[in-house]
Design an enzyme around this catalytic site. Sequence first.
Site, PDB file in Angstrom:
ATOM      1  N   ARG A  37       9.713 -79.219   5.511  1.00 58.45           N
ATOM      2  CA  ARG A  37       9.963 -78.227   6.569  1.00 58.45           C
ATOM      3  C   ARG A  37      10.046 -76.822   6.006  1.00 58.45           C
ATOM      4  NH1 ARG A  37       8.248 -80.938  10.630  1.00 58.45           N
ATOM      5  NH2 ARG A  37       8.887 -83.100  10.450  1.00 58.45           N
ATOM      6  N   HIS A  67       1.485 -82.938  -1.310  1.00 59.64           N
ATOM      7  CA  HIS A  67       1.324 -82.537   0.097  1.00 59.64           C
ATOM      8  C   HIS A  67       1.997 -81.191   0.332  1.00 59.64           C
ATOM      9  CE1 HIS A  67       1.055 -82.654   4.392  1.00 59.64           C
ATOM     10  NE2 HIS A  67       0.651 -83.912   4.438  1.00 59.64           N
ATOM     11  N   TYR A  70       4.725 -78.606   5.883  1.00 59.29           N
ATOM     12  CA  TYR A  70       4.291 -78.561   7.290  1.00 59.29           C
ATOM     13  C   TYR A  70       4.410 -77.149   7.867  1.00 59.29           C
ATOM     14  CZ  TYR A  70       4.688 -83.690   7.346  1.00 59.29           C
ATOM     15  OH  TYR A  70       4.546 -85.014   7.088  1.00 59.29           O
ATOM     16  N   HIS A 107      -2.277 -79.585   5.728  1.00 59.29           N
ATOM     17  CA  HIS A 107      -2.747 -79.539   7.112  1.00 59.29           C
ATOM     18  C   HIS A 107      -3.433 -78.189   7.303  1.00 59.29           C
ATOM     19  CE1 HIS A 107       0.552 -82.626   8.441  1.00 59.29           C
ATOM     20  NE2 HIS A 107      -0.217 -83.070   7.464  1.00 59.29           N
ATOM     21  N   GLU A 142      -6.672 -82.020   5.370  1.00 58.50           N
ATOM     22  CA  GLU A 142      -6.380 -83.307   6.002  1.00 58.50           C
ATOM     23  C   GLU A 142      -7.001 -83.366   7.395  1.00 58.50           C
ATOM     24  OE1 GLU A 142      -2.319 -84.554   5.661  1.00 58.50           O
ATOM     25  OE2 GLU A 142      -2.586 -86.242   7.037  1.00 58.50           O
ATOM     26  N   ASP A 176      -6.801 -89.229   7.140  1.00 61.11           N
ATOM     27  CA  ASP A 176      -5.585 -89.920   7.579  1.00 61.11           C
ATOM     28  C   ASP A 176      -5.981 -90.867   8.722  1.00 61.11           C
ATOM     29  OD1 ASP A 176      -3.209 -90.473   9.198  1.00 61.11           O
ATOM     30  OD2 ASP A 176      -2.182 -88.988   7.947  1.00 61.11           O
ATOM     31  N   HIS A 179      -4.363 -90.196  12.054  1.00 60.54           N
ATOM     32  CA  HIS A 179      -4.835 -88.953  12.672  1.00 60.54           C
ATOM     33  C   HIS A 179      -6.246 -89.086  13.252  1.00 60.54           C
ATOM     34  CE1 HIS A 179      -1.898 -86.432   9.962  1.00 60.54           C
ATOM     35  NE2 HIS A 179      -1.288 -87.302  10.728  1.00 60.54           N
ATOM     36  N   HIS A 211      -4.969 -91.301   3.747  1.00 59.93           N
ATOM     37  CA  HIS A 211      -3.593 -91.591   4.173  1.00 59.93           C
ATOM     38  C   HIS A 211      -3.681 -92.832   5.047  1.00 59.93           C
ATOM     39  CE1 HIS A 211      -1.948 -87.240   3.604  1.00 59.93           C
ATOM     40  NE2 HIS A 211      -2.116 -87.890   2.475  1.00 59.93           N
ATOM     41  N   ASP A 224      -0.287 -88.116  16.941  1.00 59.30           N
ATOM     42  CA  ASP A 224       0.208 -88.112  15.562  1.00 59.30           C
ATOM     43  C   ASP A 224       1.594 -88.735  15.404  1.00 59.30           C
ATOM     44  OD1 ASP A 224       0.686 -87.740  12.890  1.00 59.30           O
ATOM     45  OD2 ASP A 224       0.557 -85.550  12.943  1.00 59.30           O
ATOM     46  N   HIS A 226       2.959 -92.011  13.336  1.00 56.26           N
ATOM     47  CA  HIS A 226       2.566 -93.094  12.428  1.00 56.26           C
ATOM     48  C   HIS A 226       3.340 -94.373  12.745  1.00 56.26           C
ATOM     49  CE1 HIS A 226       1.447 -89.928   9.127  1.00 56.26           C
ATOM     50  NE2 HIS A 226       1.035 -89.575  10.328  1.00 56.26           N
ATOM     51  N   GLU A 256       1.976 -93.572   4.570  1.00 49.68           N
ATOM     52  CA  GLU A 256       2.930 -92.619   5.150  1.00 49.68           C
ATOM     53  C   GLU A 256       3.531 -93.285   6.372  1.00 49.68           C
ATOM     54  OE1 GLU A 256      -0.064 -89.583   5.970  1.00 49.68           O
ATOM     55  OE2 GLU A 256       0.955 -88.295   4.527  1.00 49.68           O
TER      56      GLU A 256
HETATM   57 ZN    ZN Z   1       0.654 -87.521  10.654  1.00 45.36          ZN
HETATM   58 FE    FE Z   2      -1.228 -87.791   6.593  1.00 46.86          FE
HETATM   59 FE    FE Z   3      -0.167 -84.859   6.285  1.00 43.74          FE
END
Ligand code: ZN
Ligand code: FE
Ligand code: FE
Length: 279
Positions: A37, A67, A70, A107, A142, A176, A179, A211, A224, A226, A256
């Site tokens: 975050r 990664h 976000y 992302h 991604e 992913d 996704h 992913h 989105d 998971h 993930e």
């Molecule tokens: Zn995701």
């Molecule tokens: Fe992912």
């Molecule tokens: Fe991601």
Amino acid sequence: MIYIGCHLSVTDGYAAMGETMLRFGGNTFAFFTRNPRGGRSKPLNEPDALALGSLLAREGFGPLTAHGSYTMNLCSANPVTRENGLDMLQKDLALMEHLPGNLYNFHPGAHTGQGAQTGIDQIAQALNRALWPDMHTTVLLETMAGKGTEIGGSFAQLREILDRVELRDHVGVCLDTCHVWDAGYDLVRDLDGVLTQFDRIVGLGRLKAVHFNDSKNELGSHKDRHAKLGEGQIGLPALHRIALHPALQGLPFTLETPNDDEGYIREIHLVQDWMAQGS
Ligand code: ZN
Ligand code: FE
Ligand code: FE
């Protein structure tokens, strides 16, 4: 074969993540370069980096996938957010030089109302400022679910970004499974068709990581969320076909999925059983 592992947290340092993944039975892993975050990146001291590097080589690990945060949005309408994003990207890539030969995934961003074309241009511009010729990391865009104003919900948008990046050899794509399913690519009924499309639009040669997630929502939901392997709408038979697909062999697959350690260990072993059975 594919490499299989999951997301880990850097809490106890970098080499400790390698030890954890050995204990989990996997041979790759992903980690956030900083709090997902936002916030500061975990410092990486040279002995820790070297210890991890030798573990990876000794144990035959595949590439790791770091990664990005976000909160990093390279195409926000807010110029301050864009500048902060570029700053995070540059610092993350500097950190990654201590772990040469690995992958950094992020992302692409959300255009927050500016329009996709402006977003695509801004993401490419940021990459052109952040990448340098002799860097040792491959930076991956991604594939996204296409939630809100997210960029990267279609293979065509990823291609457009890649086309605008000058240092082509340093960029690629991370696919992913949750996704792309949420974006509307039917991995269940037409896996070959989806991969053929990816190849035609982006090029399978540019696919560097996967992913590996099930999805809580239906095809094309743009949500989105998971799910654990086999507990979502993609389901085990399709995930099994993905893990064994010839076009994806040799890639690092990162779970993930919403799991605790035991859950990750079970899923890593499940995928390894698939590979051992080979069909
Ligand atoms: Zn995701
Ligand atoms: Fe992912
Ligand atoms: Fe991601």
